[in-house]
Design a protein around this motif. Structure first.
Motif, PDB file in Angstrom:
ATOM      1  N   HIS A  44     -17.527 -25.710  -5.509  1.00  0.00           N
ATOM      2  CA  HIS A  44     -17.641 -24.273  -5.238  1.00  0.00           C
ATOM      3  C   HIS A  44     -16.548 -23.463  -5.947  1.00  0.00           C
ATOM      4  O   HIS A  44     -16.483 -22.253  -5.754  1.00  0.00           O
ATOM      5  CB  HIS A  44     -17.545 -24.003  -3.735  1.00  0.00           C
ATOM      6  N   ARG A  45     -15.709 -24.117  -6.747  1.00  0.00           N
ATOM      7  CA  ARG A  45     -14.541 -23.424  -7.320  1.00  0.00           C
ATOM      8  C   ARG A  45     -14.801 -22.790  -8.680  1.00  0.00           C
ATOM      9  O   ARG A  45     -13.868 -22.274  -9.302  1.00  0.00           O
ATOM     10  CB  ARG A  45     -13.356 -24.385  -7.408  1.00  0.00           C
ATOM     11  N   ALA A  46     -16.018 -22.822  -9.187  1.00  0.00           N
ATOM     12  CA  ALA A  46     -16.399 -22.138 -10.432  1.00  0.00           C
ATOM     13  C   ALA A  46     -15.500 -22.513 -11.610  1.00  0.00           C
ATOM     14  O   ALA A  46     -15.131 -21.671 -12.414  1.00  0.00           O
ATOM     15  CB  ALA A  46     -16.405 -20.619 -10.221  1.00  0.00           C
ATOM     16  N   GLY A  47     -15.132 -23.775 -11.685  1.00  0.00           N
ATOM     17  CA  GLY A  47     -14.319 -24.237 -12.804  1.00  0.00           C
ATOM     18  C   GLY A  47     -12.836 -23.966 -12.695  1.00  0.00           C
ATOM     19  O   GLY A  47     -12.083 -24.261 -13.611  1.00  0.00           O
ATOM     20  N   VAL A  48     -12.410 -23.395 -11.599  1.00  0.00           N
ATOM     21  CA  VAL A  48     -10.984 -23.125 -11.404  1.00  0.00           C
ATOM     22  C   VAL A  48     -10.324 -24.420 -10.938  1.00  0.00           C
ATOM     23  O   VAL A  48     -10.766 -25.052  -9.985  1.00  0.00           O
ATOM     24  CB  VAL A  48     -10.769 -22.008 -10.359  1.00  0.00           C
ATOM     25  N   GLU A  49      -9.281 -24.820 -11.627  1.00  0.00           N
ATOM     26  CA  GLU A  49      -8.602 -26.072 -11.309  1.00  0.00           C
ATOM     27  C   GLU A  49      -7.774 -25.940 -10.031  1.00  0.00           C
ATOM     28  O   GLU A  49      -7.538 -24.852  -9.527  1.00  0.00           O
ATOM     29  CB  GLU A  49      -7.718 -26.523 -12.482  1.00  0.00           C
ATOM     30  N   ASP A  88     -20.693 -15.569   2.707  1.00  0.00           N
ATOM     31  CA  ASP A  88     -21.381 -15.490   1.420  1.00  0.00           C
ATOM     32  C   ASP A  88     -20.328 -15.009   0.437  1.00  0.00           C
ATOM     33  O   ASP A  88     -19.919 -13.848   0.478  1.00  0.00           O
ATOM     34  CB  ASP A  88     -22.550 -14.508   1.516  1.00  0.00           C
ATOM     35  N   PHE A  89     -19.844 -15.892  -0.420  1.00  0.00           N
ATOM     36  CA  PHE A  89     -18.731 -15.552  -1.290  1.00  0.00           C
ATOM     37  C   PHE A  89     -19.028 -15.920  -2.733  1.00  0.00           C
ATOM     38  O   PHE A  89     -19.939 -16.685  -3.031  1.00  0.00           O
ATOM     39  CB  PHE A  89     -17.459 -16.251  -0.828  1.00  0.00           C
ATOM     40  N   SER A  90     -18.237 -15.343  -3.621  1.00  0.00           N
ATOM     41  CA  SER A  90     -18.275 -15.731  -5.029  1.00  0.00           C
ATOM     42  C   SER A  90     -16.834 -15.947  -5.493  1.00  0.00           C
ATOM     43  O   SER A  90     -15.904 -15.318  -4.993  1.00  0.00           O
ATOM     44  CB  SER A  90     -18.975 -14.663  -5.876  1.00  0.00           C
ATOM     45  N   VAL A  91     -16.688 -16.860  -6.433  1.00  0.00           N
ATOM     46  CA  VAL A  91     -15.377 -17.206  -6.989  1.00  0.00           C
ATOM     47  C   VAL A  91     -15.433 -16.956  -8.485  1.00  0.00           C
ATOM     48  O   VAL A  91     -16.376 -17.367  -9.161  1.00  0.00           O
ATOM     49  CB  VAL A  91     -15.040 -18.686  -6.710  1.00  0.00           C
ATOM     50  N   ASN A 151     -15.970 -11.504  -0.924  1.00  0.00           N
ATOM     51  CA  ASN A 151     -16.892 -11.576   0.199  1.00  0.00           C
ATOM     52  C   ASN A 151     -18.095 -10.714  -0.176  1.00  0.00           C
ATOM     53  O   ASN A 151     -18.006  -9.495  -0.199  1.00  0.00           O
ATOM     54  CB  ASN A 151     -16.218 -11.069   1.472  1.00  0.00           C
ATOM     55  N   ASN A 152     -19.210 -11.344  -0.507  1.00  0.00           N
ATOM     56  CA  ASN A 152     -20.383 -10.605  -0.975  1.00  0.00           C
ATOM     57  C   ASN A 152     -21.003  -9.732   0.111  1.00  0.00           C
ATOM     58  O   ASN A 152     -21.723  -8.783  -0.201  1.00  0.00           O
ATOM     59  CB  ASN A 152     -21.432 -11.578  -1.517  1.00  0.00           C
ATOM     60  N   ALA A 153     -20.728 -10.007   1.373  1.00  0.00           N
ATOM     61  CA  ALA A 153     -21.294  -9.216   2.474  1.00  0.00           C
ATOM     62  C   ALA A 153     -20.715  -7.804   2.528  1.00  0.00           C
ATOM     63  O   ALA A 153     -21.419  -6.847   2.831  1.00  0.00           O
ATOM     64  CB  ALA A 153     -21.069  -9.926   3.806  1.00  0.00           C
ATOM     65  N   ASN A 154     -19.419  -7.671   2.225  1.00  0.00           N
ATOM     66  CA  ASN A 154     -18.805  -6.343   2.316  1.00  0.00           C
ATOM     67  C   ASN A 154     -18.124  -5.900   1.022  1.00  0.00           C
ATOM     68  O   ASN A 154     -17.570  -4.815   0.960  1.00  0.00           O
ATOM     69  CB  ASN A 154     -17.801  -6.290   3.477  1.00  0.00           C
ATOM     70  N   GLY A 155     -18.118  -6.733   0.002  1.00  0.00           N
ATOM     71  CA  GLY A 155     -17.548  -6.363  -1.292  1.00  0.00           C
ATOM     72  C   GLY A 155     -16.040  -6.482  -1.391  1.00  0.00           C
ATOM     73  O   GLY A 155     -15.471  -6.195  -2.441  1.00  0.00           O
ATOM     74  N   LYS A 156     -15.373  -6.899  -0.321  1.00  0.00           N
ATOM     75  CA  LYS A 156     -13.915  -7.043  -0.378  1.00  0.00           C
ATOM     76  C   LYS A 156     -13.560  -8.272  -1.196  1.00  0.00           C
ATOM     77  O   LYS A 156     -14.211  -9.311  -1.083  1.00  0.00           O
ATOM     78  CB  LYS A 156     -13.322  -7.161   1.022  1.00  0.00           C
ATOM     79  N   SER A 157     -12.516  -8.142  -2.021  1.00  0.00           N
ATOM     80  CA  SER A 157     -12.104  -9.273  -2.854  1.00  0.00           C
ATOM     81  C   SER A 157     -10.594  -9.363  -2.911  1.00  0.00           C
ATOM     82  O   SER A 157      -9.882  -8.402  -2.623  1.00  0.00           O
ATOM     83  CB  SER A 157     -12.703  -9.153  -4.250  1.00  0.00           C
TER      84      SER A 157
END
Length: 112
Positions: free
Chosen positions: A8-13, A61-64, A22-28
């Protein structure tokens, strides 16, 4: 510091800095990523959960996204951990003084 399974780390080591949204509220937030074995859970401290608007034990629901050099540097100076931000600010002040010293030492060469 956020603990997240490698898939789930999108290639981040490990010990890499990433933008966690946080895709639900847009906070990052830029966070330091570590790993763990469970692929169905994400572990984060209270302060990060609060800043992202996440309830403990709740669904997320998150994105990295991997951050670049500027994101990494801003994480260092904005980190709430004194063990991180104090050395970072000492380095920023030292760099500023070094640049000022170079400019002052070059001044007689340019004006003279």
């Amino acid at each position: 510091m956020v603990r997240l399974n490698i898939k789930h780390r999108a290639g981040v080591e490990r010990y890499g800095v990433a933008r966690l949204t946080n895709n639900a509220n847009g906070k990052s937030l830029n966070v330091l990523l570590l790993g763990h074995n469970r692929d169905d859970a994400i572990f984060m401290p209270y302060d990060i959960r609060e800043r992202l608007g996440i309830a403990k034990g709740g669904e997320l629901d998150f994105s990295v996204r991997k951050v670049g050099l500027w994101g990494l540097l801003s994480w260092y100076v904005r980190s709430p951990d004194p063990a991180v931000f104090i050395p970072a600010w000492i380095a920023v002040v030292g760099l500023g003084l070094a640049i000022a010293g170079l400019l002052l030492s070059a001044l007689p060469l340019v004006c003279g």
